[in-house]
Design a protein around this motif. Structure first.
Motif, short mmCIF file in Angstrom:
data_model
loop_
_atom_site.label_atom_id
_atom_site.label_comp_id
_atom_site.label_asym_id
_atom_site.label_seq_id
_atom_site.Cartn_x
_atom_site.Cartn_y
_atom_site.Cartn_z
N ILE A 138 18.83 -3.09 2.96
CA ILE A 138 17.39 -3.33 3.02
C ILE A 138 16.71 -2.56 1.90
N THR A 139 15.85 -3.24 1.16
CA THR A 139 15.07 -2.63 0.10
C THR A 139 13.61 -2.53 0.55
N PHE A 140 13.00 -1.38 0.30
CA PHE A 140 11.62 -1.14 0.71
C PHE A 140 10.76 -0.76 -0.49
N GLU A 141 9.51 -1.20 -0.46
CA GLU A 141 8.54 -0.81 -1.48
C GLU A 141 7.25 -0.37 -0.80
N GLY A 142 6.72 0.78 -1.22
CA GLY A 142 5.49 1.31 -0.62
C GLY A 142 5.49 2.82 -0.69
N GLY A 143 4.95 3.46 0.34
CA GLY A 143 4.87 4.92 0.35
C GLY A 143 6.15 5.55 0.88
N THR A 144 6.49 6.72 0.33
CA THR A 144 7.65 7.46 0.80
C THR A 144 7.27 8.86 1.29
N HIS A 145 6.15 9.39 0.80
CA HIS A 145 5.70 10.74 1.17
C HIS A 145 4.17 10.69 1.29
N ASN A 146 3.67 10.47 2.51
CA ASN A 146 2.21 10.37 2.64
C ASN A 146 1.59 11.44 3.54
N GLY A 147 2.42 12.30 4.11
CA GLY A 147 1.89 13.40 4.90
C GLY A 147 1.53 13.07 6.33
N MET A 148 1.46 11.78 6.66
CA MET A 148 1.08 11.36 8.01
C MET A 148 2.26 10.81 8.81
N SER A 149 3.43 10.81 8.21
CA SER A 149 4.61 10.25 8.86
C SER A 149 5.86 10.87 8.25
N THR B 78 0.86 -1.18 0.00
CA THR B 78 0.00 0.00 0.00
C THR B 78 0.90 1.23 0.00
N ALA B 79 0.30 2.41 0.22
CA ALA B 79 1.08 3.64 0.33
C ALA B 79 1.55 3.88 1.76
N GLY B 80 1.42 2.88 2.62
CA GLY B 80 1.90 2.98 3.99
C GLY B 80 3.38 3.33 4.03
N SER B 81 3.82 3.92 5.14
CA SER B 81 5.16 4.48 5.23
C SER B 81 6.26 3.43 5.31
N THR B 82 7.09 3.40 4.27
CA THR B 82 8.28 2.55 4.30
C THR B 82 9.31 3.08 5.29
N VAL B 83 9.29 4.40 5.51
CA VAL B 83 10.25 5.02 6.43
C VAL B 83 10.01 4.52 7.86
N LEU B 84 8.75 4.39 8.26
CA LEU B 84 8.46 3.91 9.61
C LEU B 84 8.82 2.43 9.76
N VAL B 85 8.68 1.66 8.69
CA VAL B 85 9.14 0.27 8.73
C VAL B 85 10.65 0.26 8.94
N CYS B 86 11.34 1.10 8.18
CA CYS B 86 12.79 1.19 8.30
C CYS B 86 13.20 1.59 9.71
N GLN B 87 12.51 2.58 10.28
CA GLN B 87 12.92 3.06 11.59
C GLN B 87 12.64 2.07 12.71
N THR B 88 11.84 1.06 12.43
CA THR B 88 11.64 -0.01 13.41
C THR B 88 12.88 -0.89 13.52
N ILE B 89 13.49 -1.19 12.39
CA ILE B 89 14.62 -2.12 12.39
C ILE B 89 15.97 -1.43 12.27
N PHE B 90 15.98 -0.16 11.87
CA PHE B 90 17.25 0.55 11.68
C PHE B 90 18.12 0.57 12.94
N PRO B 91 17.58 0.93 14.13
CA PRO B 91 18.44 0.95 15.33
C PRO B 91 19.04 -0.42 15.65
N VAL B 92 18.29 -1.47 15.32
CA VAL B 92 18.78 -2.82 15.59
C VAL B 92 19.94 -3.16 14.67
N LEU B 93 19.76 -2.95 13.37
CA LEU B 93 20.82 -3.26 12.41
C LEU B 93 21.98 -2.28 12.51
N ALA B 94 21.72 -1.09 13.09
CA ALA B 94 22.80 -0.12 13.31
C ALA B 94 23.76 -0.59 14.38
N LEU B 95 23.33 -1.55 15.19
CA LEU B 95 24.18 -2.10 16.25
C LEU B 95 24.49 -3.58 16.02
#
Length: 345
Positions: A117-128, A93-110
């Motif tokens: 990681i490749t993401f498909e979906g929304g990138t600019h939806n105004g709600m996130s 859907t157009a749901g936020s790929t950025v919020l998916v990324c930010q869920t796992i980013f801190p984990v993989l950052a350590l």
């Protein structure tokens, strides 16, 4: 097996409770039970975007789960050991790929190795937070904390069509370095030299973006600001206005996504209003970036920044961090318009 129960209806009652709980569950190896997921929203439970967050968190650590399905308001999550590597997540859907990324980013950052990681979906939806915010505002500060994240964009995805695709390569660190952002980091008296006005336009008349740019520059009195109207190719029509203020450490981005029935001038006026509020406070970090920095600061163990009045989103995130990590991020009002957010040893 002992589970820490986290009530998703607390505070703002949205998806941030879920995302922060998953991130910290993996990093602390604490099993969590999430109840009343997104109870504060009109449509509660896991939507496609939130389900993808859970599935991504599950995959990168081999977690054992229960109740993970669309619409679920309760899940159990038992984390395993983190595995760096190559991952691919499509929301559908157009749901936020950025919020998916930010869920796992801190984990993989350590993590112990690099990840892509490749993401498909929304990138600019105004709600996130948008991908533009993530790349140009959030990631530069994470680099100063020791993590290098490089974004490669294949296509953007506006709401409601989605269709965006992008990739991030993460070079992790063993320990996040603290950040201290208590000064404004730029000369507000000479702001026009450190600001930018950009409009992204897809499948819409380009003059919409130009009107937004011209109106914002006029309201803010930024005649010399770097400005651009950029035509992008996306699955569906979309428009994003981004006002940027460059500091010594990062770029604060104030973004509004165009909406059907809302004039370009109105979009620019709203975005400029947020900028003026920030300038008046002489803060170091804008409201949305403030919220996103809480988990990194908590993981670093110490840090601080100044911002405008913390949102309910931010205070809720602080409470979830306290519940899982046992550390208390403090907020202190410094003036009518300025707050300090800090974590001390």
């Amino acid at each position: 097996m002992s589970y820490l129960t986290i009530d998703g209806s607390q505070g703002e009652g949205g998806g941030q409770v879920l995302r922060t709980a998953l991130t910290l569950s993996i990093l602390t190896q604490q099993c969590v039970e999430l109840i009343n997921i997104r109870a504060g929203r009109k449509k509660s439970g896991l939507l496609r975007q939130h389900l993808t967050c859970v599935l991504a968190a599950q995959e990168i650590c081999g977690a054992t789960t229960e109740g993970v399905e669309l619409g679920s308001t309760r899940i159990l999550f038992s984390p395993g050991q983190v595995k760096s590597g190559d991952y691919h997540y499509a929301i559908g859907t157009a749901g936020s790929t950025v919020l998916v990324c930010q869920t796992i980013f801190p984990v993989l950052a350590l993590a112990k190795g690099n990840s892509t990681i490749t993401f498909e979906g929304g990138t600019h939806n105004g709600m996130s937070p948008s991908l533009s915010f993530f790349e140009h505002s959030f990631l530069p500060l994470l680099k100063s904390m020791g993590v290098n994240g490089v974004v490669n964009i294949f296509s953007l995805g506006f709401y409601p069509a989605g269709g965006g695709k992008w990739q991030i390569k993460i070079e992790p660190t063993n320990k996040l370095a603290p950040i201290y952002l208590t000064e404004a980091g730029c000369n507000f008296a000479k702001l026009s030299q450190n600001c930018s006005v950009q409009a992204l336009v897809s499948l819409l008349p380009e003059n919409i973006g130009q009107r937004e740019v011209d109106t914002a520059k006029k309201i803010l009195n930024w005649p010399d600001a770097l400005s651009e109207v950029q035509s992008v190719v996306t699955t569906g029509p979309g428009n994003s206005l981004q006002l940027g203020i460059k500091t010594d450490t990062h770029r604060n981005i104030f973004e509004l996504v165009g909406e059907l029935g809302v004039s370009a001038e109105r979009v620019a006026k709203r975005a400029a209003g947020r900028v003026n509020k920030f300038i008046h406070a002489e803060a170091a970090v804008e409201e949305h970036l403030a919220d996103q920095l809480l988990v990194p600061i908590a993981l670093a163990g110490v840090g601080s920044f100044t911002t405008t009045k913390p949102s309910l989103h931010t205070t809720t995130n602080i409470e979830v961090i306290k519940l899982v990590l046992g550390v208390e991020i403090q907020t202190k009002q410094l003036s009518d318009v300025l707050w300090k957010v800090y974590l001390e040893k």
